[in-house]
Design a protein around this motif. Sequence first.
Motif, PDB file in Angstrom:
ATOM      1  N   LYS A  92     -29.925  14.613  50.449  1.00 24.02           N
ATOM      2  CA  LYS A  92     -28.853  14.646  51.448  1.00 24.02           C
ATOM      3  C   LYS A  92     -29.111  15.743  52.483  1.00 24.02           C
ATOM      4  O   LYS A  92     -28.790  15.586  53.660  1.00 24.02           O
ATOM      5  CB  LYS A  92     -27.520  14.885  50.733  1.00 24.02           C
ATOM      6  N   PHE A  93     -29.713  16.851  52.053  1.00 27.21           N
ATOM      7  CA  PHE A  93     -29.944  17.969  52.960  1.00 27.21           C
ATOM      8  C   PHE A  93     -31.320  17.919  53.635  1.00 27.21           C
ATOM      9  O   PHE A  93     -31.628  18.752  54.468  1.00 27.21           O
ATOM     10  CB  PHE A  93     -29.748  19.302  52.208  1.00 27.21           C
ATOM     11  N   ASP A 153     -22.316  21.613  48.115  1.00 25.02           N
ATOM     12  CA  ASP A 153     -22.697  21.599  49.525  1.00 25.02           C
ATOM     13  C   ASP A 153     -22.858  23.022  50.057  1.00 25.02           C
ATOM     14  O   ASP A 153     -23.740  23.293  50.879  1.00 25.02           O
ATOM     15  CB  ASP A 153     -21.647  20.847  50.358  1.00 25.02           C
ATOM     16  N   ALA A 198     -26.252  24.199  51.610  1.00 21.55           N
ATOM     17  CA  ALA A 198     -26.268  24.486  53.050  1.00 21.55           C
ATOM     18  C   ALA A 198     -26.779  25.892  53.337  1.00 21.55           C
ATOM     19  O   ALA A 198     -27.237  26.172  54.444  1.00 21.55           O
ATOM     20  CB  ALA A 198     -24.865  24.311  53.640  1.00 21.55           C
ATOM     21  N   TYR A 216     -26.658  15.520  55.499  1.00 18.37           N
ATOM     22  CA  TYR A 216     -25.904  16.706  55.916  1.00 18.37           C
ATOM     23  C   TYR A 216     -26.058  16.898  57.425  1.00 18.37           C
ATOM     24  O   TYR A 216     -27.147  16.743  57.982  1.00 18.37           O
ATOM     25  CB  TYR A 216     -26.433  17.931  55.182  1.00 18.37           C
TER      26      TYR A 216
END
Length: 688
Positions: A210-211, A274, A278, A244
């Motif tokens: 996702k990142f 997250d 992040a 993301y």
Amino acid sequence: MRNHSSALGFTRRSFLRGLGTAVAASTTSHWFAGSAQAATMSVPRRPQAVVKDRAPLFAGNMYFLPLGSIRPRGWLLDQLRIQADGLTGHLGEIWPDVGPNSGWLGGTGESWERGPYYFDGMLPLAWLLDDARLQARAKQFADWTLDHPWPNGMIGPRSNDDWWPRIVMLKALAQYQELTGDQRVVPLMDRYCRYQMATLPTRPLRDWGKFRWQDEVLTVVWLYNRTGSPYLLDLAKLLQLQGYNWIAEFADFPYKQKVTAAWLKLAEGQGLSDLALATHGVNNGQGVKTGAVWSLVSASADDRRASEHMLAELTKYHGLPNGMFSCDEHLAGRDPSQGSELCTVVETMFSLERALAVTGSPVLGDRLEKLAFNALPGTLTDDMWAHQYNQESNQVECSLHRKPWVTDGPESNLFGLAPNFGCCTANYHQGWPKFANSLWMLSGAPDHDHGDGLVAAAYAPCEVTALVRGTAVHVIEETEYPFRGTVALTVSPDKAVFFPLGLRIPDWAPGATIRVNGERQADPAAGSFARIERTWEAGDRVELEFPMRLRTSRWFHDAVAVERGPLVFSLEVGEDWEKLKNNGLRSADWQVFPTGPWNYALAVDPAHPEASLLVTETPVGAGPFTKPGIGVRIEARGGQVNAWRAEDGAANPLPESPLASEEPEERLTLLPYAAAKLRITAFPVLKS
Ligand SMILES: [Zn+2]
């Protein structure tokens, strides 16, 4: 001057070739029994046309040349040879995670990111060096994945279905296709992308994938440019939708302080939240490319500018004098004792290479060189058999200690096989080879309405053969940059051809000059791409001269760092290397302790460093980033600051500048950052 084989260069390479033979002979492994076959694989010598961005993609400013177009020479060839003779050439023999039992070779061993990581870096190295043995090893990884897709189109080991390691494998396979022309690659990727398109709605991207979705968009664009299948643009959009939003995060960057394990709630199992992801260093390094890569699909000029903005924000709040931002392993503020993970170094380099091509922004090239010439070699041993997980700009001890890492373990700045965690062990191999393959690019975006041209995006000795406006153009680049400021290019098209030659003029190089066949050209602006438009003929000679002035930069607590060209300089501290254990072959784990004082404040006028610092140039030798080979050092003066002492192996807190020293001034030697494994780089400044 057409012939580059200077006496020095010949001797150096002969020495290294001898070294390589000796190592190979002593470590022959049955796993390489098939390597003789690979001798028949060779890099295509005829230049191939660049595959350009296909409508409706918003074309990049520059394009990477087809792999195989750029060949290393001089010190760069030496450096790549050292890498191949080091751990990269032997990792599978001593580290099972990329050895014969790897899940990515059909075994039952490690089946997640490590096989693809290793393949992604050793593959371009193997072809840059025409190294048949390494090529054979790369081919094993390619063959297994290409020959063992799942019936539904999925690829990779059956033991997991995580999207993330496949993102790495896809970008490695794209390189493999360019290097070998293997006809299996594009159909396999196409089937996989169709499978993923159908599956993502019910099994969306999660945690690492996702990142890091932007890295897959790179490959999806690569594939779209070759097949033109419209669904690939929908896949890119779906990845962006589920991934993301780095661009939004950095539009109003919230993580301006050193984060802590408690704040991240790591003890409560929030490692993949997250928030933790992040603020994770490697994710941010990979995230830097997002704006540029996504702008190809979104056609947004704001997105295109976002990569440079993200880099600026990371630098403002977490920047370090070695060109990195802190991440040990989450964002850690500007204290030069904080660490930077090696994966983040090579991933940020890869992001900068890709973002530089798309945006044509020269500042990204400046930063790429800063990482390549400082942070990357600075965290590897001279023979490239050992690396650190975390390096520090002010690194006064490499030992088992907890301080000052945000979340990393006590092994983090040891030199070894897999200190702290094995991701870097598998991943660092991409650093030098991808840098070498980014030195020259083709300009050809719509805003270059004069058509294709060649661009020197970064500088190192090499030669390039490229198809420009239908004509094969060969350029030999002779230079000892970054240790010297002279770059000489000999341009030889097959027949006379008009095209613009782009030359990156670093931001630190006001006063740079360009001569073509001895004739001085208009003065180029620092921080731009100079452009020479002419009809080029065989043997045309371009000479670039970058003034290598000393300069200082300001860091944490008003400390200064000394810079010259793309190199950052550090105090030479005596080193005592203590071996902790052997890992097989020439791999070992090491602690490094200082043998003398390091707590100096520098006697320097930051506005006029040349008044108190004396530069000495010596020949650039074998091992260009090692103490014997560096080719330049600086004599300085400073005084000890008695209150500044190491606490648990870390030189913090760093005293505020300016300050007074109780001790008499001494003569100090500053070395290029990479050569000083123990070092002070951010110096307190003595009161004048
Ligand atoms: Zn790592």
